[in-house]
Design a protein around this motif. Sequence first.
Motif, PDB file in Angstrom:
ATOM      1  N   UNK A   1       0.962  -1.369   0.057  1.00 27.45           N
ATOM      2  CA  UNK A   1      -0.050  -0.120   0.021  1.00 27.45           C
ATOM      3  C   UNK A   1       0.858   1.172  -0.153  1.00 27.45           C
ATOM      4  N   UNK A   2       1.955   1.219   0.882  1.00 28.79           N
ATOM      5  CA  UNK A   2       2.889   2.239   0.834  1.00 28.79           C
ATOM      6  C   UNK A   2       3.463   2.576  -0.614  1.00 28.79           C
ATOM      7  N   UNK A   3       3.838   1.548  -1.153  1.00 19.98           N
ATOM      8  CA  UNK A   3       4.604   1.448  -2.215  1.00 19.98           C
ATOM      9  C   UNK A   3       3.470   2.263  -3.380  1.00 19.98           C
ATOM     10  N   UNK A   4       2.339   1.780  -3.391  1.00 19.43           N
ATOM     11  CA  UNK A   4       1.453   2.309  -4.438  1.00 19.43           C
ATOM     12  C   UNK A   4       0.950   3.726  -4.449  1.00 19.43           C
ATOM     13  N   UNK A   5       0.935   4.216  -2.966  1.00 22.26           N
ATOM     14  CA  UNK A   5       0.780   5.562  -2.780  1.00 22.26           C
ATOM     15  C   UNK A   5       1.999   6.292  -3.268  1.00 22.26           C
ATOM     16  N   UNK A   6       3.211   5.717  -2.824  1.00 21.36           N
ATOM     17  CA  UNK A   6       4.318   6.461  -3.114  1.00 21.36           C
ATOM     18  C   UNK A   6       4.449   6.645  -4.975  1.00 21.36           C
ATOM     19  N   UNK A   7       4.102   5.612  -5.683  1.00 17.08           N
ATOM     20  CA  UNK A   7       3.966   5.935  -6.880  1.00 17.08           C
ATOM     21  C   UNK A   7       3.281   6.872  -7.386  1.00 17.08           C
ATOM     22  N   UNK A   8       2.099   7.036  -6.991  1.00 16.53           N
ATOM     23  CA  UNK A   8       0.980   8.117  -7.369  1.00 16.53           C
ATOM     24  C   UNK A   8       1.636   9.523  -6.935  1.00 16.53           C
ATOM     25  N   UNK A   9       2.315   9.452  -5.746  1.00 15.04           N
ATOM     26  CA  UNK A   9       2.805  10.807  -5.115  1.00 15.04           C
ATOM     27  C   UNK A   9       4.196  10.800  -4.514  1.00 15.04           C
ATOM     28  N   UNK A  10       5.208  10.592  -5.384  1.00 16.81           N
ATOM     29  CA  UNK A  10       6.493  10.543  -5.098  1.00 16.81           C
ATOM     30  C   UNK A  10       6.886  11.472  -3.781  1.00 16.81           C
ATOM     31  N   UNK A  11       6.421  12.704  -3.793  1.00 12.39           N
ATOM     32  CA  UNK A  11       6.657  13.594  -2.864  1.00 12.39           C
ATOM     33  C   UNK A  11       6.312  13.157  -1.339  1.00 12.39           C
ATOM     34  N   UNK A  12       5.566  12.060  -1.324  1.00 16.02           N
ATOM     35  CA  UNK A  12       5.060  11.289   0.172  1.00 16.02           C
ATOM     36  C   UNK A  12       6.052  10.475   0.511  1.00 16.02           C
ATOM     37  N   UNK A  13       6.984   9.966  -0.358  1.00 13.82           N
ATOM     38  CA  UNK A  13       7.872   8.820   0.014  1.00 13.82           C
ATOM     39  C   UNK A  13       8.569   9.052   1.308  1.00 13.82           C
ATOM     40  N   UNK A  14       9.177  10.171   1.729  1.00 12.39           N
ATOM     41  CA  UNK A  14       9.809  10.188   3.104  1.00 12.39           C
ATOM     42  C   UNK A  14       8.797  10.154   4.022  1.00 12.39           C
ATOM     43  N   UNK A  15       7.858  10.870   4.115  1.00  8.28           N
ATOM     44  CA  UNK A  15       6.895  10.720   4.986  1.00  8.28           C
ATOM     45  C   UNK A  15       6.338   9.409   5.351  1.00  8.28           C
ATOM     46  N   UNK A  16       6.004   8.708   4.079  1.00  9.95           N
ATOM     47  CA  UNK A  16       5.399   7.257   4.233  1.00  9.95           C
ATOM     48  C   UNK A  16       6.352   6.122   4.981  1.00  9.95           C
ATOM     49  N   UNK A  17       7.883   6.394   4.853  1.00  5.62           N
ATOM     50  CA  UNK A  17       8.539   5.589   5.240  1.00  5.62           C
ATOM     51  C   UNK A  17       8.800   5.876   6.973  1.00  5.62           C
ATOM     52  N   UNK A  18       8.615   7.087   7.350  1.00  3.01           N
ATOM     53  CA  UNK A  18       8.688   7.233   8.547  1.00  3.01           C
ATOM     54  C   UNK A  18       7.524   6.756   9.509  1.00  3.01           C
ATOM     55  N   UNK A  19       6.206   6.770   8.826  1.00  2.92           N
ATOM     56  CA  UNK A  19       5.134   6.418   9.359  1.00  2.92           C
ATOM     57  C   UNK A  19       5.256   4.746   9.252  1.00  2.92           C
ATOM     58  N   UNK A  20       5.824   4.308   8.405  1.00  3.65           N
ATOM     59  CA  UNK A  20       5.784   2.792   8.395  1.00  3.65           C
ATOM     60  C   UNK A  20       6.702   2.336   9.480  1.00  3.65           C
ATOM     61  N   UNK A  21       7.596   2.771   9.664  1.00  2.00           N
ATOM     62  CA  UNK A  21       8.789   2.462  10.507  1.00  2.00           C
ATOM     63  C   UNK A  21       8.535   2.730  12.011  1.00  2.00           C
TER      64      UNK A  21
END
Length: 429
Positions: A254-274
């Motif tokens: 799910x995180x990857x697919x969101x990041x694919x659509x909105x790459x600028x969110x990747x840093x925030x998504x990774x911190x949330x996932x961890x």
Amino acid sequence: MATRAKERAVASGWANWSGSVVATEADIRRPRDEEELARIVAQATTVRATGAGHSFMPLCASDDVIVSLADMQGSMTVAADRGTVRVPAGWSLKYLTAALWDEGLALANQGDVNPQSLAGSMATGTHGTGRDLGSLSTFARGFRLVLADGRIMWCDDTENADLYQAQRLSLGLFGIATEIEVAVVPAFHLVERIEKKPWAEVRESFDALVDTHAHVEFWFFPHADQVILKTLDHTDACDPPPSSTDMEETAFRRFLNVGHLAPFMVPTLQRLMMRTPMKGRRRGPAHSIFPSDRTLRFEEMEYEMPRAVGLDTLHEVIERIRRRRLPVSFPFEFRVVAEDDIWMSPMNAGPVASISMHQYNRMPWRGLFADAEAVFRAHGGRPHWAKRHTLKREDVDMLYPKAEQYRAVRRSVDPEGRFLNDHLGALFA
């Protein structure tokens, strides 16, 4: 329209696991025995062999003949001293390790996936992790090869010794292996432990962890401050684990697919996932603990760094990614591999720290990899032959003192270049 056309090409031709290397014009052959394989090779203009397609570089690409050994199953022969076995080269690691287990035997080490063929794994220097353990290529003790003219030849350290030395990490340049003699060990069991740790703590204690555990590695999302630490140690006999994977992938997908659509969110998504709990433990036969199911597709670059500079190199690459908020969506993987004496092995100059950089295959990767590769090269790294790299012939000569001897053996057994393709010809013709 372009996407649908590519999908049709992949379906009707050959493609590697990630879908980035496609051979739309190849004549795919699946011989049933060695005699048929020899006939195919002798009649082809050029021919490449493929296993599970886990190479990200175009090692198997061809517009002529691509051969799969999947239908040449054969059988295993165990040596009287039980220190080696002879097995069909086209067996997958999954099939091989299960067959070994039935005989009370095992490979001393494996990587973290097992669909690859034995021949393909050895031909590219596939490895696991362990201070005193080399790549799968170091387990080879002899090869039965179909040569470019269709002849059958055996090679080991006493018979056709130069061919054997080159074939240990061959890139498929010398012949097609039909049988390999492999060093094995008595069957053993492993316990796997996974937990989150602060990056600063793991960076400080990593050498001690390597000395303490049989196998240790970690994954590092570049925009988070914690790593996922994994250790494997020998344990008492036990049943196979209920799960065939070390980590569940649903949330990550799910995180990857969101990041694919909105790459600028990747840093925030990774911190949330961890921030989510990550702790696990499995026990079982070694061949069921080493590998894990990997269903998410990605592109990969891997550099083998001199071990003394590995952690510092990783830190430098991570800091560059963070400063520019680059959308590197997958974690880095960090492992250690022992030194070997194989001519074209990235580990032949000393023990290495292996740094694997991944990117979701639905997202751009070339620019990200090029930026990181410059850092890896600047610190003395050498790439895994099957992972993304941009080496030229002059780079090969600079990094590998035996490169021309390797080419000379290739020319002696394949003077017409039947086993070359465009990529390999530029490096080794």
